[in-house]
Structure formats: structure tokens, C-alpha cells
Design a protein around this motif. Structure first.
Motif, short mmCIF file in Angstrom:
data_model
loop_
_atom_site.label_atom_id
_atom_site.label_comp_id
_atom_site.label_asym_id
_atom_site.label_seq_id
_atom_site.Cartn_x
_atom_site.Cartn_y
_atom_site.Cartn_z
N PRO A 96 4.81 -3.54 -3.57
CA PRO A 96 5.34 -2.21 -3.89
C PRO A 96 5.91 -1.53 -2.65
CG PRO A 96 3.13 -2.52 -4.79
CD PRO A 96 3.37 -3.66 -3.86
N ALA A 97 6.92 -0.70 -2.88
CA ALA A 97 7.59 0.04 -1.79
C ALA A 97 8.02 -0.97 -0.72
CB ALA A 97 6.65 1.10 -1.23
N ASP A 98 7.59 -0.78 0.51
CA ASP A 98 8.03 -1.68 1.58
C ASP A 98 6.91 -2.57 2.11
OD1 ASP A 98 6.61 0.35 2.67
OD2 ASP A 98 8.11 0.98 4.12
N ALA A 99 5.85 -2.73 1.32
CA ALA A 99 4.74 -3.59 1.73
C ALA A 99 5.15 -5.06 1.66
CB ALA A 99 3.52 -3.34 0.86
N SER A 100 4.71 -5.83 2.64
CA SER A 100 5.01 -7.25 2.63
C SER A 100 3.97 -8.01 3.46
CB SER A 100 6.41 -7.53 3.20
OG SER A 100 6.45 -7.22 4.57
N VAL A 101 3.86 -9.29 3.19
CA VAL A 101 3.03 -10.19 3.99
C VAL A 101 3.87 -11.44 4.26
CG1 VAL A 101 1.00 -11.68 4.02
CG2 VAL A 101 0.81 -9.34 3.17
N GLN A 102 4.12 -11.70 5.54
CA GLN A 102 4.93 -12.85 5.92
C GLN A 102 4.02 -14.01 6.33
OE1 GLN A 102 6.88 -13.44 9.91
NE2 GLN A 102 8.73 -12.90 8.74
N ILE A 103 4.36 -15.20 5.87
CA ILE A 103 3.62 -16.41 6.24
C ILE A 103 4.60 -17.34 6.97
CG2 ILE A 103 2.18 -18.31 5.42
CD1 ILE A 103 1.89 -16.70 2.77
N LYS A 104 4.36 -17.53 8.27
CA LYS A 104 5.21 -18.42 9.06
C LYS A 104 4.38 -19.64 9.46
CE LYS A 104 6.50 -17.36 13.31
NZ LYS A 104 7.25 -16.72 14.42
N ARG A 105 4.87 -20.82 9.11
CA ARG A 105 4.15 -22.05 9.41
C ARG A 105 4.91 -22.83 10.48
NH1 ARG A 105 4.49 -22.10 3.87
NH2 ARG A 105 5.67 -24.05 3.76
N GLU A 106 4.21 -23.16 11.53
CA GLU A 106 4.78 -23.94 12.63
C GLU A 106 3.80 -25.06 12.95
OE1 GLU A 106 6.63 -23.29 17.11
OE2 GLU A 106 5.50 -21.69 16.14
N GLY A 107 4.15 -26.28 12.55
CA GLY A 107 3.21 -27.37 12.69
C GLY A 107 1.99 -27.12 11.81
N TYR A 108 0.81 -27.18 12.41
CA TYR A 108 -0.42 -26.95 11.66
C TYR A 108 -0.95 -25.52 11.81
CZ TYR A 108 -0.85 -31.98 10.87
OH TYR A 108 -0.65 -33.27 10.46
N VAL A 109 -0.15 -24.65 12.42
CA VAL A 109 -0.57 -23.26 12.64
C VAL A 109 0.25 -22.32 11.75
CG1 VAL A 109 -0.76 -21.38 14.31
CG2 VAL A 109 -1.30 -23.74 15.01
#
Length: 290
Positions: A11-24
Motif C-alpha cells: 500500500p502507498a509507497d511501502a516496498s520490500v526489495q530482495i536482491k540476490r547475489e550468489g548465496y547472499v
């Protein structure tokens, strides 16, 4: 090294970003209009991010937030706390589910903290396996400011890191604990300069990711089970439930929420009549000789 990024939008401007680099995996919370408050959606997204990381066989997850006016997270979204007499921190709440996801994740979770952390967000941070912070980090448990009685499960998560005296001071005073004191008390594990925190956290995550993941998962689960082996008798749980119920159904809780919204100091009555009666009854029982 392959890098993949996906963003959960709410909602609104809420967000959760998931960035995967290798195993992290790096999971970044953002709820700018509410200073990264932990709304139900944000809390559910934390759980969803943990499931994505497990499905993608990540070996380490970094949990961070985009700073909002110097704030890592303002804690519970006050506007979502119920005022109808129901328990705002009932079993199965969104906060409890998010913390369970972090604690049950079969990989270490590293909290990367910059700025101030308030209320339920502090519990979220201390429920991570390792906490890396810079000198701007400060932690405040503020339920007493709004008359919110914290629950037993949440308090037990604090005992995994802090002594009872430190927990009492944090919850009774609601005053922020600065970074150096947080390191001394065990709230954080590594205190690093702000210009190094990104690199050092990633370096730590990559180092752990290079170890045997099944062995680490086994150790994490054993430690979680051992820390949860604190059974309470039914009589104690019943008494705790009643004490908490009196608090969240009292006028003080509504006053605390209204004062927060109106940006004024709260004036708490403390249920003086009720408290005096209960105290008298307890004193009478204590002095009774059978």
C-alpha cells in the motif's frame, strides 16, 4: 556473480526489495511516509522474503532498511493497533509471524542497522542472528509511552541477548540506548563506521555463505530450540494474560495512542481505583494466617 532483484510492493509507497547475489540475499524495507513503520503488510513481506530466500537456497540474508529521517524503523504502525479491547500483541500477530520467520529461517539473518530503531522493530532486530550497526544506531523500547503491555514471547526474545536489568531499564524508561552502550549490552554484535557498514556486512555475509550451509542450519535450529525451552506453568501464563488484559483494555492505552497522534505528552491515570482495590486484596491475602 549473478545478481537478481525483485521488489514486493504494498500500500502507498511501502516496498520490500530482495536482491540476490550468489548465496547472499539483501532484503531492504521501505515505508517512507511512515518512517519505515512495521505495518501488517511490511511484516507479512518480511515473512515472504524469508520464504523466497529459502526457496532460492540462499545461505545468508541481510535485513536492512532505507533510512527515513534518520530512522531505521519507527516500530509498530500505531494506526493499526486495535482500540476495541482486543490484544494488540495477540498470539499469531503479524509481528510474531515475521519474527518467527526470521528465527526459523534455515540460514543466518544479519541485521544491518543505521539510525534509530523503535518499539517492535527493536524486537525484530534482536531476533536476527547477528546485528551489525554503525555509530548512528540507537534502540528504544517505547511501549510504556503509549500504555502497550508487551507480551511474554517478545520479552523472551530480549533475554536471548540482554540481562534482566538491561531489559527493565529499556522497557521502564523508554529511553534510547546509544550504539556504544548497545554494543556493551549485547544488543549489537559489531559496531563499525558508517562508511564501512555496507562493505563489512556484505563481507561477513559472504564469509558465512562460504561455510557448510547444512551444518550452520543445524546449529541455528538447535540454538533456537534451546532458547525456546523455557516452559511456564499454566497458572503463570493465566496471571500474565490477565495483567496484560487490564493494561490494553484500560483508558491509559487509548490515551497513549491519542497522545501519540496529537503529538503531546500522554497523561496516564494508571487505573487508580482498580489498582488500589487489587493491591488491597493482594495485601490481605498475603497477611492472612490460616
Amino acid at each position: 556473480m549473478t545478481e537478481q532483484t525483485e521488489t514486493l510492493t504494498g500500500p502507498a509507497d511501502a516496498s520490500v526489495q530482495i536482491k540476490r547475489e550468489g548465496y547472499v540475499a539483501t532484503v531492504t524495507l521501505s515505508n517512507p511516509t511512515k518512517r519505515n513503520a512495521l505495518s501488517h503488510w511490511v511484516l507479512e513481506a518480511i515473512g515472504a522474503a524469508c520464504r523466497v530466500c529459502e526457496r532460492e537456497r540462499m545461505r545468508v540474508m541481510i535485513l536492512k532498511a532505507t533510512l527515513q529521517h534518520g530512522t531505521w524503523s519507527a516500530g509498530h504502525d500505531i494506526g493499526e493497533l486495535p482500540l476495541d479491547g482486543t490484544d494488540p500483541l495477540a498470539h499469531g500477530s503479524a509481528l510474531e509471524a515475521a519474527i518467527a520467520a526470521l528465527r526459523h529461517a534455515p540460514f543466518p539473518v544479519i541485521a544491518q542497522v543505521q539510525g534509530s530503531v523503535w518499539g517492535g522493530a527493536v524486537e525484530t532486530v534482536v531476533s536476527c542472528d547477528i546485528v551489525v550497526a554503525d555509530e548512528s544506531a540507537r534502540f528504544a523500547m517505547t511501549p510504556a509511552n503509549i500504555g502497550l503491555p508487551y507480551n511474554t514471547a517478545g520479552l523472551l526474545h530480549f533475554t536471548d541477548r540482554l540481562g534482566i536489568s538491561a531489559i527493565k531499564t529499556m522497557f521502564f524508561t523508554a529511553q534510547p540506548v546509544e550504539a556504544e552502550d548497545a554494543l556493551r549490552l549485547g544488543l549489537i554484535d559489531q559496531l563499525v563506521p558508517s562508511e564501512r557498514i555496507e562493505a563489512q556486512t556484505r563481507e561477513l555475509a559472504r564469509h558465512i555463505a562460504g561455510k557448510a550451509p547444512l551444518a550452520i542450519a543445524a546449529v541455528k535450529e538447535q540454538l533456537r530450540v534451546l532458547s525456546d525451552m523455557r516452559a511456564l506453568p499454566a497458572s503463570a501464563l493465566g496471571r500474565i494474560s490477565e495483567i496484560r488484559r487490564r493494561a490494553y483494555q484500560s483508558p491509559d492505552f487509548r490515551e497513549g495512542i491519542e497522545a501519540f497522534r496529537e503529538k503531546r505528552p500522554a497523561v496516564f491515570g494508571g487505573g487508580e481505583g482498580e489498582a488500589q482495590t487489587v493491591g488491597t486484596v493482594q495485601l490481605t491475602q498475603a497477611l492472612r494466617v490460616d
